[in-house]
Design an enzyme around this catalytic site. Structure first.
Site, PDB file in Angstrom:
ATOM      1  N   LYS C  78       0.832  -1.209   0.000  1.00 21.26           N
ATOM      2  CA  LYS C  78       0.000   0.000   0.000  1.00 21.26           C
ATOM      3  C   LYS C  78       0.865   1.257   0.000  1.00 21.26           C
ATOM      4  O   LYS C  78       0.581   2.207  -0.735  1.00 21.26           O
ATOM      5  CB  LYS C  78      -0.906   0.015   1.240  1.00 21.26           C
ATOM      6  CG  LYS C  78      -1.972  -1.050   1.241  1.00 21.26           C
ATOM      7  CD  LYS C  78      -2.948  -0.852   2.385  1.00 21.26           C
ATOM      8  CE  LYS C  78      -2.377  -1.186   3.734  1.00 21.26           C
ATOM      9  NZ  LYS C  78      -2.172  -2.624   3.984  1.00 21.26           N
ATOM     10  N   CYS C 167     -10.569   0.866  18.170  1.00 26.48           N
ATOM     11  CA  CYS C 167      -9.417   0.019  17.849  1.00 26.48           C
ATOM     12  C   CYS C 167      -8.369  -0.077  18.949  1.00 26.48           C
ATOM     13  O   CYS C 167      -7.764  -1.108  19.119  1.00 26.48           O
ATOM     14  CB  CYS C 167      -8.835   0.425  16.504  1.00 26.48           C
ATOM     15  SG  CYS C 167      -7.497   1.570  16.480  1.00 26.48           S
ATOM     16  N   MET C 168      -8.144   1.005  19.728  1.00 31.27           N
ATOM     17  CA  MET C 168      -7.025   0.970  20.663  1.00 31.27           C
ATOM     18  C   MET C 168      -7.422   1.048  22.131  1.00 31.27           C
ATOM     19  O   MET C 168      -6.585   0.873  23.008  1.00 31.27           O
ATOM     20  CB  MET C 168      -6.087   2.159  20.382  1.00 31.27           C
ATOM     21  CG  MET C 168      -5.374   2.090  19.082  1.00 31.27           C
ATOM     22  SD  MET C 168      -4.703   0.471  18.762  1.00 31.27           S
ATOM     23  CE  MET C 168      -3.723   0.229  20.235  1.00 31.27           C
ATOM     24  N   MET C 338      -6.036  -6.145  16.996  1.00 28.05           N
ATOM     25  CA  MET C 338      -7.484  -6.110  17.198  1.00 28.05           C
ATOM     26  C   MET C 338      -8.059  -7.411  17.747  1.00 28.05           C
ATOM     27  O   MET C 338      -9.121  -7.409  18.339  1.00 28.05           O
ATOM     28  CB  MET C 338      -8.193  -5.760  15.892  1.00 28.05           C
ATOM     29  CG  MET C 338      -7.908  -4.369  15.417  1.00 28.05           C
ATOM     30  SD  MET C 338      -8.114  -3.162  16.705  1.00 28.05           S
ATOM     31  CE  MET C 338      -6.563  -2.336  16.635  1.00 28.05           C
ATOM     32  N   GLY C 375      -3.457   0.175  14.863  1.00 27.81           N
ATOM     33  CA  GLY C 375      -3.978   0.076  13.512  1.00 27.81           C
ATOM     34  C   GLY C 375      -3.817   1.316  12.671  1.00 27.81           C
ATOM     35  O   GLY C 375      -3.740   1.238  11.449  1.00 27.81           O
ATOM     36  N   GLN C 376      -3.772   2.495  13.310  1.00 27.70           N
ATOM     37  CA  GLN C 376      -3.767   3.733  12.544  1.00 27.70           C
ATOM     38  C   GLN C 376      -2.454   4.488  12.731  1.00 27.70           C
ATOM     39  O   GLN C 376      -1.788   4.332  13.746  1.00 27.70           O
ATOM     40  CB  GLN C 376      -4.938   4.624  12.987  1.00 27.70           C
ATOM     41  CG  GLN C 376      -6.291   3.986  12.723  1.00 27.70           C
ATOM     42  CD  GLN C 376      -7.430   4.936  13.068  1.00 27.70           C
ATOM     43  OE1 GLN C 376      -7.811   5.758  12.271  1.00 27.70           O
ATOM     44  NE2 GLN C 376      -7.941   4.825  14.275  1.00 27.70           N
TER      45      GLN C 376
END
Lengths: 82, 151, 752
Positions: C78, C167-168, C338, C375-376
């Site tokens: 990506k 997510c976190m 996750m 995740g981010q």
């Protein structure tokens, strides 16, 4: 076997010299020769094409090689199933 | 016939028809010399199998398997990242030999610099490090002796 | 003329080449003609790879890895294909206002004034708690800090939350309850030193590919390295695993407690470490109570390998072997994502992983650490550290603590006791109250209409006639725009400058490479403009650009354990990222926390090597957390477990990755992955259309039949806006972290 066409960009005025060198490359036919560009079509096993391409760059007078069209007819054919 | 008067509609339409008929012709005219396994051609791939690897497992099994076992396969650097897509719509040119300047360099710039300082400028990484079949890549991560079988 | 296919192709090949001839000069420059390289950070995941952005004519033409950042020049699929995203045709270039149901172009003044008026109207009529902000782990740190300051400090509204809640939040809960402070103990350098990797609930290979490459390289370099992967799916990550434990979803707590049981039973623990640095605790009647080592041993007695095998579906011998590998290696590193966080017992699961490290003393030495993957790209630096969640204040402070509020009031120059004392609404509660208790909402850089769990329930709120929602967004096709009343076009990624903080506490500067398209503006400027129009004192938000926000935030951090005062803008421009704590301009940054000589928060003359300064007793906590199943277990009606996740090609809701032609061609559609046994029983073949049904909705998806999922499990990725998989997921939340259980719900499937 695979078929690929290459556009060769030439230093001006060295087309004939390059065409002579290219005629010794097996499986290669010169389809067009212009002032600064040559178009070569090569038929070789797909695994050999990268070497052919890098070989073309070594030809005297060639500035740049562009793979224009590639039709990899795949290994199966080379093994005789075609 | 208002449509015909507008050449901006007509020109793409003609190009489309010509391209379409070219591929149609290519795929129907020479049935006797069609290859086994290569029944699906680029651009006609069903949507659920559009991942290159799905077809190339069958059509070019050796290249596909070499990739799968290579470092690139292990870390999922997929075909199109280096070779582009057959539709040619992306930024990566569709070619068998990716360009060092635009493709390899994205991740391997430090290695390319190192190689150039050691051995001078070469036109292709692939001359020495074959993308798919070099021993450097082939069977990567498989050599570890720690693979024991646990029940 | 007699011509065969071969000759025909040859002629075609020549003809194609001829077509290219008149493009001569362009072809002579095959290296994209990059004019200058600008340092930045990848836009996608929490790995936070450094990138060099190649610019020509105010266009991003190429992206390559930054050799000086932690990724050492490497990028994943990506990242390498990022340029197409920046110049995607459906970028938003002017503000939009919904008129008669349609988003129509408007001027900046119109859009800003309308939004400010709606917020002021709501606050005047219903009070400050009737508005809210929903941010993202993809905002710049400066944007999150500023929005948090504007809402909590300026408007006195604590309804500031963001998608990191999805997510976190459980990882935050885990770190804070165990070690006293949020954020990981170690750094990515531990990946190069670990001899055993315990990867649980993370498909590292597809979600953090560059870190996976580093683990794989570590394993290749040292044949004694062991990799244990715990995942109900045989993912690509499992390809390098020595052991893959195909766990039954929702039974991770039993497995982790059983591993602790085995470690104690086989005397593989490290009493020198846990007797000195750990305290044992349990929650009884809602209150934490002290426990002893003997209590803990007694608590673990029931988690025998045999009982755990029964619960988890993993053979007892494999659990024993995994525990032995974990405890007897010279350096063990746990990695999770996750799979543990998106659980109704996410915080507990995090605690239990930390327990294993505390029991065996595998912490604080190179390669020994418990490391949560994010995740981010800026959930850690941007949202967790700036406290941009409903219950938090900057740098590890909490809203509910009066001292913490007073500290922030002093730092922000506000009168004492002026901040609102109650935590605001967390993500699902915020959207659940939209149109009712919450009248006006500002959304920044996230796509909740696709990413919230059980999303149909919340789209009802998004459609509520009594709500007003303004969205700051870069892409015109985000699902959330369907419900927006005002849309502000945002400068994207390298079109403005700011800081990203990745999983390893590393802050890197993302420098501006090109100008934003059309009228798009940096979000910092949009926020300041909006705030002043809403009536926030301009002296409270005196920022002209993100660098000024950074300087304030850097100074604010100095009074906390996060202290990164030494990370000046100038320094960040020169380096490819620094790890906090970093208190002074000559401090090199911190690789290992809580260790004397490494962490500047531990005094140099501290008597003990480790000091958990975040906990009043100076010790880390080993929690006694019993096994609890998932919120929605499979039953006769819905006999399968459905889980969701990512694929390497796509990211989150696909608003960025689907702009990349190569990716769109290769991986455009969601699918449902089914085990061969289940498929056979239900007469489903590969590629068949399958109806997936849960109690909340149904979707038709093409089947991928294989051995990836364990029997009884189905998997679908959530990137596809054409198939909103989150219409099926459950919105049950973790009591502590309020994070939803995306990973587990009951489902049934049939051929469609």
């Amino acid at each position: 076997m695979a078929i690929a066409s290459f556009v060769l960009q030439m230093e001006p005025g060295r087309g004939a010299e390059a065409a002579a060198a290219l005629s010794r490359v097996p499986g290669l036919t010169l389809e067009f020769s212009g002032e600064q560009n040559l178009v070569a079509v090569v038929e070789r096993a797909s695994a050999e094409l990268p070497q052919v391409e890098s070989g073309l760059k070594e030809v005297p007078g060639v500035l740049c090689v562009i793979t224009a069209y590639l039709n990899i007819e795949d290994e199966l054919e080379a093994a005789g199933s075609c | 016939m208002t449509v015909l008067r507008n050449k901006w509609i007509l020109i793409p339409a003609v190009v489309l028809v010509l391209l379409g008929s070219y591929f149609l012709f290519l795929n129907t005219a020479f049935t006797g010399t069609r290859c086994e396994g290569a029944r699906v051609k680029h651009g006609q791939v069903p949507e659920d199998q559009s991942d290159c690897y799905t077809c190339h497992k069958k059509t070019t099994p050796k290249a596909a398997q070499d990739w799968y076992e290579s470092k690139h396969g292990m870390i999922l650097v997929k075909c199109y990242v280096c070779h582009g897509q057959p539709d040619g719509k992306g930024a990566v040119p569709f070619t068998a030999t990716p360009s060092v300047a635009t493709v390899c360099q994205r991740c391997h710039a430090p290695a390319i610099d190192l190689m150039q300082s050691k051995f001078g400028v070469r036109d292709q990484c692939e001359t020495c490090h074959m993308f798919h079949t070099s021993s450097l890549h082939h069977g990567a991560y498989g050599k570890s002796e720690s693979k024991e079988k646990f029940e | 003329m007699n011509i065969n296919r071969r000759q025909f192709i040859k002629y075609s090949a020549a003809a194609f080449a001829m077509l290219l001839l008149d493009k001569g000069p362009a072809l002579a420059a095959p290296d994209q003609g990059v004019e200058r390289w600008v340092k930045g950070v990848c836009r996608y995941c929490g790995t936070g790879c450094g990138v060099m952005v190649g610019v020509r004519d105010n266009k991003v033409v190429m992206v390559k890895g930054d050799p000086n950042n932690h990724n050492r020049g490497m990028l994943c699929l990506k990242g390498a294909l990022l340029p197409s995203v920046v110049h995607a045709p459906d970028r938003l270039t002017q503000p939009l206002i919904r008129k008669e149901g349609k988003l129509t172009p408007a001027s900046w003044d119109e859009a800003l004034d309308l939004t400010a008026a709606k917020f002021k109207e709501a606050m005047a009529q219903f009070g400050a708690q009737s508005v809210g902000f929903y941010g993202s782990g993809q905002n710049l740190t400066e944007e999150s800090y500023l929005a948090n300051k504007i809402f909590k400090g300026g408007l006195k509204c604590n309804n500031v939350d963001g998608n990191p809640r999805l997510c976190m939040a459980s990882a935050v809960g885990g770190y804070v309850t165990t070690f006293g402070k949020d954020e990981p103990f170690g750094s990515y350098e531990d990946l190069d030193a670990a001899t055993c990797f315990f990867i649980i609930g993370s498909n590292t290979s597809e979600c953090h590919p560059v870190l996976f490459r580093r683990i794989a390289a570590r394993k290749q370099n040292d044949k004694n390295v062991r990799v244990i992967v715990v995942d109900p799916r045989v993912t690509n990550t499992a390809r390098i695993a020595d052991m893959h434990l195909a766990i039954r979803p929702g039974t991770d707590l039993a497995l982790l407690n059983a591993m602790a049981h085995i470690i104690l039973n086989e005397e593989l623990d490290e009493p020198r470490f846990h007797s000195k640095y750990a305290a044992f605790k349990a929650v009884e009647d809602g209150k934490p109570v002290d426990k002893t080592f003997e209590d803990y041993r007694a608590f673990l007695a029931e988690y025998t390998p045999e009982k755990a095998a029964e619960i988890t579906g993993i053979p007892a011998a494999a659990i024993v072997k995994a525990a032995q590998l974990f405890a007897s290696s010279s350096a063990t590193m746990s990695l999770w994502c996750m799979g543990l966080n998106q659980r109704v017992r996410g915080v507990w699961a995090n605690n239990l992983v930390h327990n294993l490290h505390l029991l065996t003393g595998k912490l604080g030495r190179p390669g020994s650490t418990s490391f949560s993957l994010t995740g981010q790209p800026n959930a850690c630096g941007g949202v967790r550290d700036t406290g941009s969640l409903a219950h938090l204040l900057p740098a590890g402070r909490v809203v509910a603590n009066k001292d913490h509020r007073n500290q922030m009031e002093a730092l922000w120059g506000l009168p004492p006791d002026s901040l609102h004392p109650d935590p605001g609404l967390f993500a699902t509660a915020l959207f659940g109250a939209l149109g009712e208790k919450v009248k006006a909402l500002l959304v920044l850089c996230t796509n909740p209409a696709q990413s919230l769990p059980n999303v149909k329930k919340y789209t009802q709120n998004l459609r509520h006639p009594g709500k007003f929602m303004a969205v700051i967004e870069a892409f015109g096709d985000a699902e959330t725009l369907k419900y927006a009343d005002v849309v502000f076009p945002a400068a994207f990624w390298c079109e403005r400058e700011g800081v990203y903080g990745c999983s390893e506490r590393r802050y890197s500067l993302l420098e501006k490479a090109i100008d934003p398209p059309g009228q798009a503006r940096p979000s910092v400027n949009i926020l300041v403009d909006l705030a002043t129009r809403m009536g926030v004192d301009p002296k409270f938000v005196p920022f002209k650009n993100s660098a000024e926000v950074w300087d304030e935030w850097r100074t604010v951090s100095a009074s906390s354990a996060y202290n990164f005062k030494g990370m000046t803008r100038e320094r960040l421009r020169k380096t490819s990222g620094l790890l906090w704590p970093c208190p002074t301009e000559d401090h090199p940054g911190t690789k290992i926390r809580y260790v004397r000589g490494e962490d500047p928060n531990v005094p140099a003359d501290h008597p003990d090597k480790y000091f958990f300064y975040g906990n009043p007793n100076g010790r880390a906590t080993i929690w006694l957390r019993p096994h609890k199943p998932a919120a929605e277990e499979p039953d006769a009606e819905y006999p399968l477990v459905m889980t969701t996740g990512r694929v390497i090609d796509q990211w989150h809701t696909g608003t960025m990755t689907n702009k990349v032609p190569e990716i769109r061609a290769a991986f455009p559609n969601a699918y449902v992955e089914i085990n061969v046994e289940d498929a056979k029983r239900l007469n489903i073949n590969n590629g068949d259309s399958v109806l997936v049904e849960t109690r909340r909705g149904k979707l038709t998806l093409p089947a991928r039949v294989g051995e990836v999922c364990r029997p009884g499990l189905i998997f679908t990725p959530f990137f596809d806006a054409k198939k909103l998989v989150n219409e099926l997921t459950v919105d049950a939340i973790d009591d502590i972290s309020k994070q939803p259980e995306f990973k587990i719900c009951a489902a049934r499937i049939a051929r469609a």
